[in-house]
Design an enzyme around this catalytic site. Structure first.
Site, mmCIF file in Angstrom:
data_model
loop_
_atom_site.group_PDB
_atom_site.id
_atom_site.type_symbol
_atom_site.label_atom_id
_atom_site.label_comp_id
_atom_site.label_asym_id
_atom_site.label_seq_id
_atom_site.Cartn_x
_atom_site.Cartn_y
_atom_site.Cartn_z
ATOM 1 N N SER A 242 11.785 6.271 -0.617
ATOM 2 C CA SER A 242 10.669 7.116 -1.078
ATOM 3 C C SER A 242 11.140 8.530 -1.950
ATOM 4 C CB SER A 242 9.720 7.439 0.421
ATOM 5 O OG SER A 242 8.717 8.194 -0.197
ATOM 6 N N ASP A 466 3.074 -1.336 -3.155
ATOM 7 C CA ASP A 466 3.447 -0.203 -2.163
ATOM 8 C C ASP A 466 2.309 0.904 -2.699
ATOM 9 O OD1 ASP A 466 4.607 2.140 -1.355
ATOM 10 O OD2 ASP A 466 6.458 1.749 -1.804
ATOM 11 N N HIS A 495 5.984 0.149 2.973
ATOM 12 C CA HIS A 495 6.837 1.308 2.278
ATOM 13 C C HIS A 495 8.321 1.332 3.218
ATOM 14 C CE1 HIS A 495 7.409 4.864 -0.083
ATOM 15 N NE2 HIS A 495 7.669 5.646 0.988
#
Length: 554
Positions: A242, A466, A495
Site C-alpha cells: 500500500s 484493488d 489489498h
C-alpha cells in the site's frame, strides 16, 4: 494506503492515501542526489544527501543493540527489539535526533542460508510494521521459505507508535461517536465538516512540535536507509504494501544503487500529478467498484445471509440501514459514519467479506450487539484509541506535507459533488478525511518525479480490482522503474496480496527473495480463491482477524 475505523468527522481513513501535486522535474527540493541524476553527473547532492550519508555511516558503526521486547508491545517470543537513531532534519545531521523502534525475528535457515534482513512497511502513512516479524514464530506457511534466508524486520516509522509519536487531537475526543454523517444534506453540513477538519489541522501544528514539518515520505525513505545500515546490510531487502509501495518508490529514486530486493504490493500511483489529491479521487471510484463486487457475492449467498438476492436489493438495504442509523444511531453510538468505518473493510479485504455480511445478517435478525461491537469505538481502550489517533495524525502530516493540495474549497466541493453522483460509497467520507490538507498550516512540498534504474529489478504485484490502490498505479510505477516486473492478479481486488494464498504469486515471491529471479516478461495470474460464506458473526470475525493483513492502516 490504509483506512482506519474512525476519522475526523467522517468515517475512517484512507489506505492508499491521496491528493494532488504539481508536475516537477528532478532534481527537486527532496532529491538526495543519490538518485539517477546524481549518479549520472557524479555530483554528491543536497544537504539532505550528505546528512543521510553521515547518519547511515554512524548507524553502521553503532548497529542495533537487540534485546527482549517490552512485554506490552504485544510481540511473540523469539522477536527482539532495539532502536535506531536518526536526525530529526537530515539537512542538520548533527542536530536534534529521534529514535526509531525496530524489531526482528532471526532467519530459520542458519548462517549458510541467511541473505540479510527483509524490512517491511505495511502502509498508511501511519502504519506500524512491528507485527511483521511475528510471521516467523507464528510459522506462517506463506513466508516459511523466505524465513530461511532473511531476518524479518519491522519498524515504527518516524512519528508512529514508539518512534517519537505525534498527535493532532485528544484521542478520546477524536474517537467519540456518533459522528456526523459524512454525506452532507446542506451547505451548513459542509461548513461543519470543514470546521472540524480545520481544527484537526491546527491541532497538528499545536501538538506536532518540531517533528511535524519533517514528517515526509522522503525523510522516511532516508530513515529506511539508516535502518539498512544499522542492520549491517550493504543493500536493502524491502517489502512494501500500500503506502509502503510509495515509500519504496521514493527510496528507489533516492537510493537506486542500494536495492538488493524490493517487492511492492498493492501500488500507489507515484505520478507527481496524482500525489496525493488525485490518488484519493481515484480511490472513490475504485471503492465503489469493489463495493459492487461484494454485493454480488452477498447476493450469491443469500441462502446464508438473507440480506438480498440481488445487488440492487442489497444496496436498498444498505441505504435503509444508513437512514435508520442517521435518525436513531444504533445503540446510541453507530451512525452512518461508524457504519461506513466498518463496512468499508469489505471493499478493502476479501478476508472481511464474510465478517461484514454475517454482522449485518445478525442485525437484520434482531441482534444489534455484533454490529455495535464492530462499528462503535471502545472508549475503555485508551491505548488503542491513542494508537488510532496517532496513526491518523501521521497519515495527515505526511500526505499534507508531501504535496501541494488544492487550497480553494470550490475545487474540493466540485470534485466531491461530481464523484458522489456515481460513486457514493466513499466519496464524501474520503473528502473529509483529507480536507485538513486543504487548510494545512505548514509548507507543502512538491513530490519527487520518480524515474530510476535500480541495482536489481523491483518485483511489483497488483490486483486489477484493488479499491485502495487502483490498478493503474501499478502500471505507472512499472513504467517509472526500469527493469521492473509486474505480476497482475486478474479479476481479484483484495489489498495486500502477498499475504494471500495464490501459488502463481507465492512461488514467484519466493523465487525472487531466495534467488533474485524474475520472469523474462510480466505475468498475469488468475485470482486467489473466493471467500467462503460463514453464517456465524463470531466465527466470521475470528476468521477475518486470523487472515487480516497487518496493514489495515491506508
Amino acid at each position: 494506503m490504509t483506512r482506519r475505523k474512525a476519522a475526523i468527522a467522517a468515517a475512517g481513513t484512507l489506505a492508499a492515501g491521496a491528493l494532488t501535486a504539481g508536475l516537477i522535474s528532478v532534481p527537486n527540493a527532496f532529491a538526495d542526489g543519490t538518485g539517477t541524476h546524481a549518479q549520472h553527473t557524479g555530483r554528491h547532492g543536497s544537504a539532505e544527501a550528505r546528512g543521510v550519508h553521515k547518519a547511515a555511516a554512524r548507524a553502521a558503526r553503532t548497529g542495533v543493540d537487540w534485546k527482549d521486547c517490552p512485554a506490552d508491545w504485544g510481540l511473540k517470543d523469539g522477536v527482539e527489539c532495539g532502536w535506531v537513531t536518526v536526525p530529526l532534519d537530515y539537512a542538520k545531521p548533527d542536530g536534534k535526533k529521534i529514535k526509531l523502534a525496530v524489531d526482528r525475528a532471526r532467519s530459520t535457515g542458519g548462517k549458510g542460508k541467511r541473505q540479510g534482513s527483509l524490512v517491511y512497511n505495511p502502509g498508511g502513512p501511519g502504519g506500524s510494521g512491528m507485527a511483521f516479524p511475528n510471521r516467523i514464530p507464528d510459522k506462517n506457511p506463506l513466508w516459511a521459505k523466505a524465513a530461511t534466508a532473511y531476518d524479518f524486520v519491522g519498524f515504527d516509522p518516524r512519528g508512529v507508535g514508539h518512534s517519537a509519536p505525534i498527535s493532532c487531537a485528544d484521542p478520546q475526543e477524536w474517537v467519540k461517536a456518533p459522528k456526523d454523517d459524512p454525506v452532507p444534506d446542506s451547505e451548513a453540513d459542509k461548513r461543519a465538516q470543514r470546521k472540524l477538519a480545520k481544527e484537526y489541522a491546527d491541532g497538528c501544528k499545536e501538538r506536532g512540535g518540531d517533528l511535524l514539518p519533517q514528517m515526509t515520505t522522503p525523510n522516511t525513505a532516508r530513515d529506511l536507509d539508516v535502518i539498512r545500515a544499522a542492520l549491517g546490510d550493504k543493500k536493502l531487502n524491502y517489502l512494501g504494501v500500500s503506502y509502503g509501495t510509495y515509500l519504496g518508490a521514493v527510496y528507489a529514486e533516492l537510493f537506486p544503487g542500494h536495492i538488493r530486493r524490493m517487492i511492492t504490493d498493492s501500488i500507489v500511483n507515484p505520478s507527481p500529478k496524482k500525489i496525493w489529491y488525485d490518488v484519493n479521487l481515484d480511490q472513490d471510484i475504485a471503492f465503489q467498484t469493489r463495493w459492487e463486487d461484494w454485493k454480488k457475492w452477498v447476493a450469491k449467498h443469500d441462502d446464508v445471509y438473507g440480506i438480498g438476492s440481488t445487488p440492487e436489493k442489497i444496496e436498498a438495504k444498505w441505504r435503509e440501514l444508513r437512514s435508520t442509523a442517521k435518525k436513531d444511531p444504533i445503540g446510541g453510538v453507530v451512525g452512518p459514519s461508524e457504519l461506513l468505518g466498518f463496512f468499508q473493510s469489505a471493499p478493502y479485504y476479501d478476508s472481511a467479506w464474510a465478517e461484514v455480511a454475517s454482522v449485518w445478517a445478525a442485525y437484520l435478525g434482531g441482534d444489534e450487539k455484533p454490529l455495535i461491537e464492530a462499528a462503535a469505538p471502545d472508549m475503555s481502550d485508551v491505548e488503542g484509541n491513542k494508537a488510532g489517533e496517532n496513526s491518523n495524525a501521521v497519515y495527515t502530516a505526511v500526505e499534507c506535507n508531501d504535496a501541494q493540495w488544492p487550497r480553494d474549497w470550490k475545487t474540493w466541493d466540485r470534485d466531491s459533488t461530481r464523484l458522489h453522483e456515481k460513486y457514493p460509497f466513499l466519496t464524501w467520507s474520503n473528502a473529509w478525511m483529507n480536507y485538513p490538507c486543504g487548510v494545512w498550516p505548514l509548507k507543502q512540498h512538491k513530490p519527487l518525479n520518480i524515474h530510476a534504474k535500480t541495482s536489481h529489478p523491483v518485483l511489483m504485484i497488483q490486483a486489477t480490482r484493488d479499491a485502495a490502490t487502483p490498478y493503474p498505479g501499478g502500471v505507472e510505477l512499472h513504467k517509472r522503474l526500469k527493469g521492473s516486473r509486474l505480476i497482475t492478479e486478474k479479476g481479484a481486488g483484495s489489498h495486500g496480496i502477498t499475504n494471500l494464498k495464490n501459488d502463481c504469486i507465492n512461488k514467484r515471491v519466493d523465487a525472487y527473495l531466495l534467488k533474485g529471479t524474475v520472469d523474462a516478461k510480466d505475468v498475469t495470474c488468475s485470482p486467489h480463491a473466493e471467500p467462503q460464506p460463514v453464517k456465524s458473526a463470531a466465527k466470521a470475525s475470528a476468521k477475518a482477524k486470523a487472515a487480516a493483513v497487518p496493514a489495515r492502516t491506508p
